[in-house]
Write an enzyme that holds these catalytic residues in place. Structure first.
Site, PDB file in Angstrom:
ATOM      1  N   GLU A 309       0.820  -1.213   0.000  1.00 48.87           N
ATOM      2  CA  GLU A 309       0.000   0.000   0.000  1.00 48.87           C
ATOM      3  C   GLU A 309       0.854   1.262   0.000  1.00 48.87           C
ATOM      4  O   GLU A 309       0.614   2.190   0.765  1.00 48.87           O
ATOM      5  CB  GLU A 309      -0.946   0.001   1.213  1.00 48.87           C
ATOM      6  CG  GLU A 309      -1.936  -1.141   1.203  1.00 48.87           C
ATOM      7  CD  GLU A 309      -2.978  -1.071   2.299  1.00 48.87           C
ATOM      8  OE1 GLU A 309      -2.657  -0.608   3.404  1.00 48.87           O
ATOM      9  OE2 GLU A 309      -4.116  -1.501   2.041  1.00 48.87           O
ATOM     10  N   ASP A 383      -8.232  -9.398   3.783  1.00 46.65           N
ATOM     11  CA  ASP A 383      -8.063  -8.273   4.700  1.00 46.65           C
ATOM     12  C   ASP A 383      -9.121  -8.245   5.797  1.00 46.65           C
ATOM     13  O   ASP A 383     -10.012  -7.392   5.751  1.00 46.65           O
ATOM     14  CB  ASP A 383      -8.090  -6.958   3.904  1.00 46.65           C
ATOM     15  CG  ASP A 383      -7.620  -5.784   4.738  1.00 46.65           C
ATOM     16  OD1 ASP A 383      -7.202  -6.014   5.885  1.00 46.65           O
ATOM     17  OD2 ASP A 383      -7.656  -4.647   4.243  1.00 46.65           O
ATOM     18  N   GLU A 411     -13.034  -2.665  11.718  1.00 49.88           N
ATOM     19  CA  GLU A 411     -12.999  -1.984  10.421  1.00 49.88           C
ATOM     20  C   GLU A 411     -14.050  -2.546   9.463  1.00 49.88           C
ATOM     21  O   GLU A 411     -14.699  -1.793   8.739  1.00 49.88           O
ATOM     22  CB  GLU A 411     -11.596  -2.141   9.818  1.00 49.88           C
ATOM     23  CG  GLU A 411     -11.472  -1.547   8.431  1.00 49.88           C
ATOM     24  CD  GLU A 411     -10.066  -1.675   7.848  1.00 49.88           C
ATOM     25  OE1 GLU A 411      -9.163  -2.215   8.532  1.00 49.88           O
ATOM     26  OE2 GLU A 411      -9.869  -1.230   6.708  1.00 49.88           O
TER      27      GLU A 411
HETATM   28  C1  BDP Z   1      -6.285  -2.434   5.871  1.00 50.45           C
HETATM   29  C2  BDP Z   1      -6.656  -1.071   6.328  1.00 50.45           C
HETATM   30  C3  BDP Z   1      -5.526  -0.097   6.229  1.00 50.45           C
HETATM   31  C4  BDP Z   1      -4.288  -0.684   6.876  1.00 50.45           C
HETATM   32  C5  BDP Z   1      -3.970  -1.999   6.233  1.00 50.45           C
HETATM   33  C6  BDP Z   1      -2.809  -2.743   6.895  1.00 50.45           C
HETATM   34  O1  BDP Z   1      -7.754  -0.620   5.571  1.00 50.45           O
HETATM   35  O2  BDP Z   1      -5.926   1.099   6.840  1.00 50.45           O
HETATM   36  O3  BDP Z   1      -3.210   0.179   6.789  1.00 50.45           O
HETATM   37  O4  BDP Z   1      -5.070  -2.864   6.346  1.00 50.45           O
HETATM   38  O5  BDP Z   1      -3.081  -3.724   7.560  1.00 50.45           O
HETATM   39  O6  BDP Z   1      -7.223  -3.297   6.431  1.00 50.45           O
HETATM   40  O7  BDP Z   1      -1.662  -2.364   6.739  1.00 50.45           O
END
Ligand code: BDP
Length: 726
Positions: A309, A383, A411
Site C-alpha cells: 500500500e 483483509d 474496520e
Molecule cells: C487495511 C486497512 C488499512 C491498513 C492496512 C494494513 O484498511 O488502513 O493500513 O489494512 O493492515 O485493512 O496495513
C-alpha cells in the site's frame, strides 16, 4: 423529634434516588476489572474467612503493583483488608511470591510453567491451611494474582485450589494503528490514548490502567504506533516519549515495540538510500538500535509494513523481504529484540488474484529469515473480512515463525456501533486444519510452534482502544480486547467460557443475565456475516472509509479495491472462481484443504463464493436456489439483530442503567445499519439475478439508487480531511 415538612421529605427522597442512580451509573472505564461487591453474602463471608491474613513481601515494582492490585480487588469485592503478616498465624493465610521473595517458606515453582506461568494451590504451611500463589518470576506472580482475583470475580470456590497455567505463545502483542497526531487509523473509539504532546512530562493514569488491563489477560507487548509509520518516532525527541510509556509498561510485564518506516535512514538520517544491503544503511540501523536500547533496555523490537500500500521496503531497492527483515534483525539481535515483518503485501502491479500475493512473495523465503524474525500474517488472505478462510501461509512455511494477526478494531465489522464478539472468528481460524503435518495440524498448533520447537511464537491484535470513556467505543467491544488476550495466552480456549468470564467480571454474576447475553454474543459474528457478506462474499463495503455497503463500487483507485473485483456478479451468477478453472488460489493450500473447498459437494456454504462462481439458480444444500439462499441470509442476519435487541430489553435492571441504555441505543443503530446493508445488497444483486425477493420478506424501504447515493460525512477511522464515502 422534628417533623419533616412534605417538601423536605420530597427533597430527601430525591437525594436518595440520586445516590442510588449514581451507584448504578457505570461508564465502563474499569473494563473487566470492575471488582464489584460480591453480592452473595454467604459466599463473600466464606471468602473473607479464607483470606484473613496475607504474606506478600514485595520488593520489585512489579510485585508492588501486583500487591496493590490484590488489595484493590479484595477491598472492592469483599471490603476486606487482609492482615499483613510475615508468618502464618491464626486464621487462614494467602501467601504470594516467587521462591526467592518467599525464602522463608521453602516454596518451589516447577520449570514446566516457564518464566510467565503460575501456580495457585491450597496447601498446609506450618500445619496451617494456606492459599499459595507462586511463579518463577515476578511477571508470573502478577499473572497468578490476576487469575486469583478472577476466581472471586466469577464467584468460584477457592477452597481446594490446584491450578497451574502458562502462556502457549511468547509474544502476545497489541498493535496500535495510532498516528503521532493522535488520529487512529481504523480507530472507532476516539483519539489515540497516547498524548504525544504531553509526553514525557505527563504520564496519564490511563497508561497505567491500560497496562493493568493488558497484564490481567496476559498481553505482554504493545506496538504503540501505526504500521503506516512516521519516521519521526525514531527521533530522540520521540524516543524520550516512548521511554516514558515503556517505564509504565515494564511494571506490568509489557514490552514496548515500534512500527518503523523502512526509509527512515533517508528521512531521518539523511542517507541517500535505505537499501538493506548498503553498509551505511546497516550501520544506521545498528546505531539506532543501540540508541533505542540506551533509552529502553527491554525494548521489544520493530514491526514493519514494507512494500505494501505504498510503503517503502527492500523491494524498492531491488532486494527481498528476507534482505530487509534480516538486516533489521541483525541490528536488534545484540539486544535480544525481534522483528515482526508483515505479510500483508500487495503492490502496484495488480495481480490476477490478490488472494495469492502474500503466499507468492513469502513462500520462497521459508527458512531464510533470522531466528529473531517472525512473519506477521493476517488471519485471512485478503483483509480482515467478516469471514475469511485461513491464510494459506499458515500451512506453507514450516521453517519460519508465523505470528497471527487479528483485527480487534471493527474496520469491517460495523465499527463501534455493532455488537460483534470476535472470539468465534478467532477460534474458527485457529482451529482450521492446515493438514501440513497430517490431520490435526491446526493453525493454532502451527503458530504455537508445535511442529518446530525452535521457532519463536506469537499473536498480534490490532487494538480497538481510544480515548472514549469506555476505551473501545462499544461496551461489548471490550470483550474483543479481553478475548484476544485470553486466546493469545492459550489459543485453544473456548469462546463461550471467555464470554461468560468477561460478562461476570464486567457486569454481573447473575445467571439470568449471563446465559442469554452469552448466547447472543456467541451468535453475533454470524449475524454480521449474514447481513454483510453471507455465503463467502467479501470486500463489498464502501470504498476507502469501509463504512456501509458498497457492492456496486467499480471505480476505485485500482481494480482490487473494487467490490466488483471480488463478487464478480453478472447475469450468469456470482462468486470468485479460485479453482483450477479460475485463479487457482486453492493450489496454495494442502491437497486435503484444496480437495474439500474445490468440490461443491464438500465446500461449506460459508466459503462457497470465496472459491466458486455459481449460477443464481444453483441448488443449495437447503434446497433453495443460490439467489433465495442469499436473500434468506441477508434477512435472517438483520432479523437476528432485532432479536438480540429484544433479549437485551429484558436485561433492564439486571445491570447498571448507564451501560444498559448505551447498549440499547447502539443496538438500534446496529439494526438500522444492518437493514441498510441487507436492502442495499439484495437490491444490487437483484439487478443481476433478475429474480424476485420471496414475498415472505418485508420490502426494502428505498430503491437501489437511494442506497448508492447515500453520503456519510466525517466517517471515523481515516483521519485527515477525508469525509465522504462512495
Ligand atoms: C487495511 C486497512 C488499512 C491498513 C492496512 C494494513 O484498511 O488502513 O493500513 O489494512 O493492515 O485493512 O496495513
Amino acid at each position: 423529634m422534628a417533623k419533616y415538612s412534605l417538601t423536605n421529605r420530597c427533597l430527601l427522597v430525591l437525594l436518595f434516588m440520586a445516590a442510588i442512580n449514581k451507584a448504578y451509573a457505570d461508564d465502563g472505564y474499569k473494563l473487566w476489572l470492575e471488582y464489584n461487591k460480591v453480592s452473595n453474602k454467604q459466599l463473600a463471608n466464606i471468602y473473607r474467612q479464607q483470606l484473613q491474613n496475607m504474606i506478600f513481601p514485595a520488593q520489585s515494582d512489579q510485585l508492588k503493583a501486583a500487591r496493590t492490585e490484590l488489595l484493590t480487588g479484595l477491598d472492592g469485592m469483599l471490603a476486606l483488608k487482609p492482615r499483613d503478616t510475615k508468618r502464618t498465624t491464626n486464621g487462614q493465610t494467602i501467601i504470594i511470591g516467587t521462591p526467592r521473595s518467599l525464602k522463608a517458606f521453602s516454596i518451589t515453582a516447577p520449570d514446566s510453567i516457564g518464566s510467565e506461568g503460575y501456580l495457585i494451590k491450597t496447601a498446609l504451611v506450618n500445619q496451617k491451611k494456606c492459599i499459595i500463589i507462586t511463579a518463577n518470576t515476578d511477571a508470573g506472580v502478577m499473572y497468578g494474582v490476576f487469575n486469583f482475583l478472577k476466581l472471586i470475580q466469577t464467584n468460584q470456590s477457592i477452597n481446594k485450589l490446584d491450578l497451574s497455567d502458562h502462556p502457549r505463545m511468547m509474544y502476545r502483542v497489541l498493535d496500535h494503528w495510532d498516528n503521532l497526531n493522535r488520529t487512529v487509523e481504523r480507530g472507532y473509539a476516539g483519539s489515540s490514548i497516547w498524548n504525544w504532546h504531553k509526553l514525557p512530562g505527563v504520564v496519564d493514569q490511563r497508561y497505567i490502567d491500560y497496562a493493568r488491563a493488558n497484564a490481567s489477560v496476559g498481553i505482554n507487548g504493545s506496538v504503540v504506533n501505526n504500521v503506516n509509520a512516521d519516521a519521526l518516532i525514531l527521533s530522540p525527541q520521540y524516543l524520550l516519549k516512548v521511554q516514558a510509556l515503556a517505564n509504565v509498561f515494564r511494571t506490568y510485564g509489557i514490552r514496548i515495540y515500534l512500527s518503523v518506516k523502512f526509509s527512515s535512514p533517508v528521512e531521518l538520517g539523511s542517507l541517500k538510500t535505505a537499501d538493506p544491503l548498503d553498509p551505511a544503511v546497516k550501520k544506521w540501523w545498528a546505531d539506532k538500535a543501540d540508541e533505542i536500547y540506551r533509552y529502553i533496555p527491554d525494548f521489544g523490537g520493530f514491526l514493519v509494513k514494507a512494500n505494501s500500500e505504498g510503503q517503502p521496503g527492500p523491494q524498492s531497492y531491488g532486494r527481498t523481504h528476507a534482505d530487509g527483515a534480516n538486516m533489521l534483525a541483525d541490528a536488534l539481535a545484540p539486544h535480544h529484540g525481534i522483528v515482526m515483518w508483515r505479510a500483508f503485501v500487495y503492490d502496484n502491479k495488480v495481480p490476477d488474484d490478490r488472494f495469492k500475493q502474500a503466499y507468492n512473495e513469502f513462500k520462497p523465503f521459508d527458512g531464510k529469515f533470522r531466528d529473531n524474525v517472525i512473519i506477521q500474517v493476517k488471519n485471512g488472505p485478503i483483509d480482515f473480512q467478516p469471514r475469511e478462510p485461513f491464510h494459506p501461509l499458515f500451512g506453507a512455511m514450516p521453517n519460519t515463525p508465523l505470528m497471527m494477526e487479528f483485527q480487534l478494531t471493527q474496520e469491517y465489522l460495523g465499527f463501534s456501533t455493532h455488537l460483534v464478539y470476535e472470539a468465534p472468528l478467532f477460534a474458527e481460524c485457529l482451529q482450521s486444519d492446515t493438514y501440513t503435518h497430517g490431520i490435526g495440524s491446526t493453525v493454532a498448533r502451527v503458530i504455537k510452534g508445535d511442529f518446530n520447537k525452535k521457532l519463536i511464537t506469537g499473536m498480534a491484535g490490532v487494538a480497538n482502544i481510544g480515548t472514549d470513556l469506555n476505551w473501545c467505543g462499544h461496551p461489548f467491544a471490550q470483550a474483543n480486547w479481553y478475548a484476544f488476550g485470553r486466546m493469545a495466552w492459550n489459543p485453544d480456549q473456548s469462546p463461550g467460557v471467555i464470554a461468560a468470564d468477561w460478562l461476570k467480571m464486567t457486569f454481573s454474576n447473575d445467571d439470568s443475565f449471563v446465559s442469554p447475553v452469552k448466547n447472543f454474543m456467541l451468535q453475533s459474528r454470524e449475524n454480521t456475516v449474514n447481513y454483510m457478506t453471507p455465503l463467502g462474499l467479501h470486500h463489498i463495503m464502501g470504498v476507502s472509509t469501509h463504512y456501509g455497503p458498497g457492492p456496486w463500487v467499480d471505480n476505485a483507485g485500482r481494480p482490487d479495491w473494487n467490490a466488483t473485483y471480488y463478487h464478480k456478479a453478472d447475469s450468469a451468477g456470482i462468486g470468485f472462481n479460485r479453482t483450477g478453472t479460475g485463479s487457482d488460489a486453492l493450489l496454495q493450500y494442502a491437497p486435503e484443504v484444496k480437495a474439500q473447498w474445490e468440490n461443491l459437494q464438500t465446500c461449506p456454504d460459508e466459503y462457497l463464493l470465496w472459491f466458486h462462481h455459481l449460477s443464481w439458480t444453483y441448488k443449495m444444500r437447503s434446497g433453495r436456489s443460490l439467489w433465495d439462499e442469499l436473500v434468506h441470509h441477508y434477512y435472517v442476519g438483520a432479523d437476528s439483530v432485532k432479536q438480540m435487541g429484544l433479549t437485551w430489553d429484558k436485561m433492564q435492571g439486571r445491570i447498571d442503567a448507564e451501560r444498559f441504555t448505551e447498549v440499547k441505543q447502539l443496538m438500534q443503530v446496529q439494526l438500522n445499519e444492518a437493514t441498510t446493508w441487507r436492502d442495499a445488497c439484495v437490491l444490487y444483486f437483484q439487478t443481476f439475478s433478475k429474480m424476485p425477493v420471496p414475498a415472505i420478506y418485508p420490502k426494502p424501504q428505498h430503491q437501489l439508487d437511494y442506497y448508492k447515493k447515500m453520503k456519510f460525512y466525517y466517517v471515523p477511522g481515516i483521519g485527515g480531511n477525508n469525509y465522504m464515502t462512495n
